[in-house]
Every structure is written in C-alpha cells, then in structure tokens.
Design a protein around this motif. Structure first.
Motif, PDB file in Angstrom:
ATOM      1  N   ALA A   1     -18.713  16.442 -13.453  1.00  0.00           N
ATOM      2  CA  ALA A   1     -17.126  16.978 -12.123  1.00  0.00           C
ATOM      3  C   ALA A   1     -16.953  18.374 -13.141  1.00  0.00           C
ATOM      4  CB  ALA A   1     -16.403  16.184 -12.113  1.00  0.00           C
ATOM      5  N   VAL A   2     -16.747  19.099 -11.975  1.00  0.00           N
ATOM      6  CA  VAL A   2     -15.747  20.444 -11.922  1.00  0.00           C
ATOM      7  C   VAL A   2     -14.673  21.113 -11.620  1.00  0.00           C
ATOM      8  CG1 VAL A   2     -16.468  23.164 -12.168  1.00  0.00           C
ATOM      9  CG2 VAL A   2     -18.747  21.926 -12.305  1.00  0.00           C
ATOM     10  N   THR A   3     -13.763  20.957 -12.420  1.00  0.00           N
ATOM     11  CA  THR A   3     -12.331  20.937 -11.483  1.00  0.00           C
ATOM     12  C   THR A   3     -11.759  22.402 -11.615  1.00  0.00           C
ATOM     13  OG1 THR A   3     -12.363  19.210 -11.908  1.00  0.00           O
ATOM     14  CG2 THR A   3     -10.253  20.280 -11.757  1.00  0.00           C
ATOM     15  N   PRO A   4     -10.977  23.083 -10.945  1.00  0.00           N
ATOM     16  CA  PRO A   4     -10.405  24.063 -11.076  1.00  0.00           C
ATOM     17  C   PRO A   4      -9.417  24.279 -12.016  1.00  0.00           C
ATOM     18  CG  PRO A   4     -10.672  23.738  -8.763  1.00  0.00           C
ATOM     19  CD  PRO A   4     -11.025  22.809  -9.232  1.00  0.00           C
ATOM     20  N   MET A   5      -9.248  25.175 -12.875  1.00  0.00           N
ATOM     21  CA  MET A   5      -7.514  25.635 -13.762  1.00  0.00           C
ATOM     22  C   MET A   5      -6.953  26.601 -13.261  1.00  0.00           C
ATOM     23  SD  MET A   5      -9.386  24.717 -17.078  1.00  0.00           S
ATOM     24  CE  MET A   5      -7.414  24.005 -17.918  1.00  0.00           C
ATOM     25  N   ARG A   6      -5.858  26.510 -13.201  1.00  0.00           N
ATOM     26  CA  ARG A   6      -4.717  27.311 -12.829  1.00  0.00           C
ATOM     27  C   ARG A   6      -4.205  27.846 -13.689  1.00  0.00           C
ATOM     28  NH1 ARG A   6      -8.664  28.876 -10.587  1.00  0.00           N
ATOM     29  NH2 ARG A   6      -9.161  29.262  -8.137  1.00  0.00           N
ATOM     30  N   PRO A   7      -3.858  28.926 -14.683  1.00  0.00           N
ATOM     31  CA  PRO A   7      -2.374  29.221 -15.384  1.00  0.00           C
ATOM     32  C   PRO A   7      -0.784  29.425 -14.461  1.00  0.00           C
ATOM     33  CG  PRO A   7      -3.606  31.238 -14.671  1.00  0.00           C
ATOM     34  CD  PRO A   7      -4.529  30.137 -14.387  1.00  0.00           C
TER      35      PRO A   7
ATOM     36  N   CYS B   1     -14.326  28.296  -8.729  1.00  0.00           N
ATOM     37  CA  CYS B   1     -13.232  28.231  -8.867  1.00  0.00           C
ATOM     38  C   CYS B   1     -12.897  29.854  -9.395  1.00  0.00           C
ATOM     39  CB  CYS B   1     -13.280  26.870 -10.268  1.00  0.00           C
ATOM     40  SG  CYS B   1     -13.921  25.729  -9.950  1.00  0.00           S
ATOM     41  N   ALA B   2     -13.160  30.677  -9.243  1.00  0.00           N
ATOM     42  CA  ALA B   2     -12.645  31.965  -9.790  1.00  0.00           C
ATOM     43  C   ALA B   2     -11.949  32.088  -9.450  1.00  0.00           C
ATOM     44  CB  ALA B   2     -13.578  33.090  -9.524  1.00  0.00           C
ATOM     45  N   PRO B   3     -10.434  32.707  -9.845  1.00  0.00           N
ATOM     46  CA  PRO B   3      -8.711  33.453  -8.734  1.00  0.00           C
ATOM     47  C   PRO B   3      -9.919  34.375  -7.534  1.00  0.00           C
ATOM     48  CG  PRO B   3      -8.498  33.556 -10.709  1.00  0.00           C
ATOM     49  CD  PRO B   3     -10.581  33.472 -10.666  1.00  0.00           C
ATOM     50  N   GLY B   4      -9.279  33.939  -6.436  1.00  0.00           N
ATOM     51  CA  GLY B   4      -9.465  34.900  -5.162  1.00  0.00           C
ATOM     52  C   GLY B   4     -10.532  33.792  -4.486  1.00  0.00           C
ATOM     53  N   VAL B   5     -11.036  32.746  -4.422  1.00  0.00           N
ATOM     54  CA  VAL B   5     -12.286  32.637  -4.154  1.00  0.00           C
ATOM     55  C   VAL B   5     -11.718  30.756  -3.787  1.00  0.00           C
ATOM     56  CG1 VAL B   5     -14.177  30.677  -4.330  1.00  0.00           C
ATOM     57  CG2 VAL B   5     -13.936  33.020  -5.477  1.00  0.00           C
ATOM     58  N   GLY B   6     -11.920  30.669  -2.088  1.00  0.00           N
ATOM     59  CA  GLY B   6     -11.136  28.855  -2.228  1.00  0.00           C
ATOM     60  C   GLY B   6     -11.962  28.388  -1.231  1.00  0.00           C
ATOM     61  N   PRO B   7     -11.110  27.725  -0.310  1.00  0.00           N
ATOM     62  CA  PRO B   7     -11.571  26.314   0.184  1.00  0.00           C
ATOM     63  C   PRO B   7     -12.139  27.156   1.785  1.00  0.00           C
ATOM     64  CG  PRO B   7      -9.954  25.701  -0.692  1.00  0.00           C
ATOM     65  CD  PRO B   7      -9.721  27.015  -0.806  1.00  0.00           C
ATOM     66  N   LEU B   8     -11.088  28.441   1.899  1.00  0.00           N
ATOM     67  CA  LEU B   8     -12.331  28.898   2.762  1.00  0.00           C
ATOM     68  C   LEU B   8     -13.138  29.702   2.909  1.00  0.00           C
ATOM     69  CD1 LEU B   8      -8.538  29.715   4.625  1.00  0.00           C
ATOM     70  CD2 LEU B   8     -10.221  28.052   5.197  1.00  0.00           C
TER      71      LEU B   8
ATOM     72  N   VAL C   1     -15.045  26.357 -19.279  1.00  0.00           N
ATOM     73  CA  VAL C   1     -15.159  27.400 -18.288  1.00  0.00           C
ATOM     74  C   VAL C   1     -14.548  28.532 -18.129  1.00  0.00           C
ATOM     75  CG1 VAL C   1     -17.243  26.250 -18.997  1.00  0.00           C
ATOM     76  CG2 VAL C   1     -16.128  26.633 -17.067  1.00  0.00           C
ATOM     77  N   ASP C   2     -14.787  29.911 -18.974  1.00  0.00           N
ATOM     78  CA  ASP C   2     -14.620  31.526 -17.396  1.00  0.00           C
ATOM     79  C   ASP C   2     -15.757  31.389 -16.549  1.00  0.00           C
ATOM     80  OD1 ASP C   2     -16.672  32.697 -18.430  1.00  0.00           O
ATOM     81  OD2 ASP C   2     -15.931  33.679 -19.641  1.00  0.00           O
ATOM     82  N   ALA C   3     -14.820  32.751 -15.656  1.00  0.00           N
ATOM     83  CA  ALA C   3     -15.610  32.541 -14.003  1.00  0.00           C
ATOM     84  C   ALA C   3     -17.639  32.350 -14.253  1.00  0.00           C
ATOM     85  CB  ALA C   3     -15.007  33.934 -13.609  1.00  0.00           C
ATOM     86  N   VAL C   4     -17.872  32.788 -15.214  1.00  0.00           N
ATOM     87  CA  VAL C   4     -19.573  32.774 -15.614  1.00  0.00           C
ATOM     88  C   VAL C   4     -20.097  32.036 -16.305  1.00  0.00           C
ATOM     89  CG1 VAL C   4     -19.178  35.763 -14.916  1.00  0.00           C
ATOM     90  CG2 VAL C   4     -19.339  34.930 -17.137  1.00  0.00           C
TER      91      VAL C   4
ATOM     92  N   PRO D   1      -9.370  30.819 -18.342  1.00  0.00           N
ATOM     93  CA  PRO D   1     -10.498  30.170 -18.472  1.00  0.00           C
ATOM     94  C   PRO D   1     -10.037  29.377 -16.416  1.00  0.00           C
ATOM     95  CG  PRO D   1      -8.586  29.124 -18.951  1.00  0.00           C
ATOM     96  CD  PRO D   1      -8.799  29.991 -19.131  1.00  0.00           C
ATOM     97  N   VAL D   2     -11.271  29.510 -15.801  1.00  0.00           N
ATOM     98  CA  VAL D   2     -11.111  28.733 -14.702  1.00  0.00           C
ATOM     99  C   VAL D   2     -11.223  27.849 -14.371  1.00  0.00           C
ATOM    100  CG1 VAL D   2     -11.952  31.479 -14.467  1.00  0.00           C
ATOM    101  CG2 VAL D   2     -13.148  30.023 -14.012  1.00  0.00           C
ATOM    102  N   ALA D   3     -12.586  26.597 -14.915  1.00  0.00           N
ATOM    103  CA  ALA D   3     -12.806  25.185 -14.715  1.00  0.00           C
ATOM    104  C   ALA D   3     -13.155  24.969 -15.848  1.00  0.00           C
ATOM    105  CB  ALA D   3     -14.179  25.846 -14.089  1.00  0.00           C
ATOM    106  N   MET D   4     -12.992  23.270 -15.656  1.00  0.00           N
ATOM    107  CA  MET D   4     -13.066  22.762 -16.571  1.00  0.00           C
ATOM    108  C   MET D   4     -13.877  21.503 -16.227  1.00  0.00           C
ATOM    109  SD  MET D   4     -10.619  19.344 -18.384  1.00  0.00           S
ATOM    110  CE  MET D   4      -9.658  18.215 -16.438  1.00  0.00           C
TER     111      MET D   4
END
Length: 385
Positions: free
Chosen positions: A270-276, A241-248, A195-198, A291-294
């Motif tokens: 389960a939603v897992t981040p994907m990073r190119p 999982c979108a770029p720019g969003v992290g654990p903090l 999936v993409d960010a939305v 894609p941002v997540a699986m």
C-alpha cells in the motif's frame, strides 16, 4: 574590516542560515573570503538512496555533474573521512598519503582539472541514519599546506557551522510533523518505508529493513525502492503522492500485489501520501529530502507463520492442524482451505474435527474469530520482541 570583524560577520551569517536555508551558499562565499581560500564546499553522501549532493563557492558545471554522478562514489577520501568525529578538524594528510592519492583515477581525471591542491581542511558536520555531511576548504596547487591563519579561522568557524546545521536539520524535521518521525515508523507493526517523490528510501523500520535485506519481492535498485516483478506500478503510485499531484490528475497512492513465484503468496503493498504540516523545501546537500509517501507491506506468509506458531503453543495443535487453521482463517470454507493445503476434503474434515476439540469450538463461525484474535495478538508479540 579587520579579521575579527569579518569573522563576527561570518558567524552572524552562519546562524542566519540555520533559519533561512537559501543563505548557505552565501555562508560558503563568506567563509572562503574570511579564511582566504579558493574553494569552500558542503557535501553530503546519502547512502540510504546512494546519492551525493553538494554546494560550493565556485562551480564548474561539467566537473560538478561528473563528481555527483560518478567520482563521489569512487573517491577514497570520502571513505576515510567517515571515521572522523563530527566537528573535528582534519587535513588531507589525515585521510590519505599524497603520493598514493596522486596515483588514483580521481586525482588524474578530476582533481587536477578542478585545479585543487593538497592544502585542504575539512570537518564532518553530521553523520546519522546513513547520511553524512562535511564542509571543506581547498587551496590551489601552489599551496603545499593550509596556512596557520587558515587553520585558526576555519577551526574557529567549524563549531558554529556544526551547531547551525544541527539547528537547521531539527527545525526542518519539526516542520514535517510527528507522522514522519522514525519513532512512529518503528511503532508500525508491518514493514513501513518512507520515500521521496522518486522513490529514494528515507527511512525503513525494522520489519522493512529485514524485507529489503532478504530481497524478497521489494529491493533497492539504483537507490530507489522497486518491486522485483516490475518497478513501474510502484513508481507510479509513489510519484502520484508528490505535491501538486491530486485525484483530478490521476491516482493518489493506492495498493497492488508483488508476485514472488510459484506457490508463494504475493506481498500486499500500500502506498499512502504523506503531507507535512507546512510546506518544506528539500535541501539534498544536507541530506534533507521531503517524504511524499509511506509504503507499507504485508507478507501473508509471515502472518500465517505467526498464527501457526501461536496455535501450536496455545492449543497444542499438530503442525498439519495449525497450517490448516491458518488457511481456514481466510473464511472461504473447508474445501478451499484443503485445496490450498494440497490435501483431500476428508483429511481436512478429520483435522478440523481435532481443531474444534482442542480449541473448544464447534463450528467454523466460532473458530474464525478466535483465530483472528490469536493472529493479531501473535503479530503484536512478535513485533514487540
């Protein structure tokens, strides 16, 4: 510059755009100038997410917005254009009778406001994985038909544009890396959705398509993946999982369960981040969404059904014995398994004794590893088939 020099400059720009995506608007402007038309457009219908996007030489903000949100999905020309082969030139009259089109709401409420005529030429650029893209030129209403010169130049440019779009899409996909290829997703045993960010579904493997088609827990709603017992948790995890969003800044993917009603086992999601490998820019008007997540889904009911069938085939367990064994594998004891099966402890004890005898085991500590091994092999065989 003469026609030949202008055309060569156009083709040079087309292949430059295959490497630099921000040049495609310039390609459309140059194409319109060379061909001598009012409007040139590249448009994409993404039926995976039920979205439409486009770029054009001339823009009309209000008309463009209404077309992307509504009219693109109520335009009979789009439906008819899907039957045309990629790279083949076609005209308005190939798709629909002019008098019939003049009676449609889109003609009277949108087409005329855009000052479009019937002198149109188009070609499909690609059609795969429920995404189709086309390029077209449109003259104003004063022209009854494209001129021979327009037909000649537009047709000559099409084969280069189709090739450049294919190159651009291949390069863009390769930048995403091996982990995002459809082939890898098909090798994942459980249901897997990219999936993409939305939450737009970019790819779903065979198991996921079956799950979505059944509408059993997860569905596509307004073009986005959603859970039937409330979409917000799933949307939050995908957005994290979108770029720019992290654990903090909050969660970074995660897990949750989707309830499916009384006496039904919930889906485990389960939603897992994907990073190119390298940062990529989305190009929605070519159907290229990053894609941002699986999203992977485990259905315990399917796993238990696979185990039950495997036990029956291998050890000739009765249906009742196989169902009890499928509960025993959870490892929380005979009494808990009996309670879930709705049988007495005495009945469970008798069935378990028969299970021990047929499987060649003597206690639950021996039985559970055997059941887990059969469940794993059975799921693999089911997936391979």
């Amino acid at each position: 510059m003469n026609d030949e020099a202008e055309f060569i400059a156009l083709i040079d720009l087309v292949y430059a755009a295959a490497l630099e995506g921000n040049l495609w608007p310039s390609v459309l402007a140059k194409l319109a100038d060379v061909v001598g038309t009012m409007q040139a457009i590249i448009a994409t219908m993404d039926r995976r997410a039920n979205t439409f996007d486009s770029i054009s030489r001339r823009t009309y903000p209000e008309l463009d917005a209404s077309y992307k949100s509504y009219w693109a999905f109520h335009n009979p020309l789009w439906i008819n254009s899907g039957t045309q082969p990629v790279g083949k030139l076609y005209s308005f009259d190939t798709l629909m009778d002019r008098q019939d089109f003049a009676k449609t709401p889109i003609f009277n409420e949108w087409w005329k406001k855009a000052d479009y005529g019937f002198a149109m030429l188009a070609a499909n650029l690609m059609s795969e994985n429920n995404v189709s893209a086309l390029i077209c030129m449109v003259n104003d209403p004063k022209h009854e038909a494209p001129t021979p010169r327009q037909i000649r130049l537009f047709e000559a440019a099409i084969r280069h544009i189709v090739r450049a779009v294919r190159i651009h899409r291949q390069l863009w996909t390769s930048d995403l890396g091996h982990d995002t290829t459809p082939e890898r997703f098909e090798n994942i045993r459980q249901a897997a959705i990219m999936v993409d960010a939305v939450g737009h579904t970019l790819y779903a493997n065979t198991a996921a398509r079956a799950l979505l088609d059944a509408g059993d827990g997860l569905v596509i709603k307004s073009g986005c993946l959603a859970s039937k017992d409330g979409p917000f948790r799933l949307q939050q995890l995908i957005a994290s999982c979108a770029p720019g969003v992290g654990p903090l800044r909050g969660p970074f993917g995660g897990q949750f369960e989707v309830r499916r009603g009384l006496n039904r086992a919930p889906l485990k999601v389960a939603v897992t981040p994907m990073r190119p490998k390298t940062p990529v820019v989305e190009i929605p008007w070519l159907g290229l969404r990053a894609p941002v997540a699986m999203v992977t889904v485990v259905d315990p009911e399917i796993d238990r059904a696979i185990l039950t069938r495997g036990l029956h085939r291998r050890f000739n367990l009765t249906a009742a014995e196989a169902r009890l064994a499928a509960e025993i594998v959870k490892g929380d004891g005979r009494e808990a398994a009996a309670r879930r099966r709705g049988i007495s402890v005495a009945t469970a004890r008798a069935q378990l004794s028969s299970i021990f005898e047929k499987t060649g085991t003597h206690r639950q500590a021996e039985l559970v590893p055997l059941l887990l091994d059969i469940a794993d092999k059975g799921a693999t065989e089911c997936w391979d088939s």
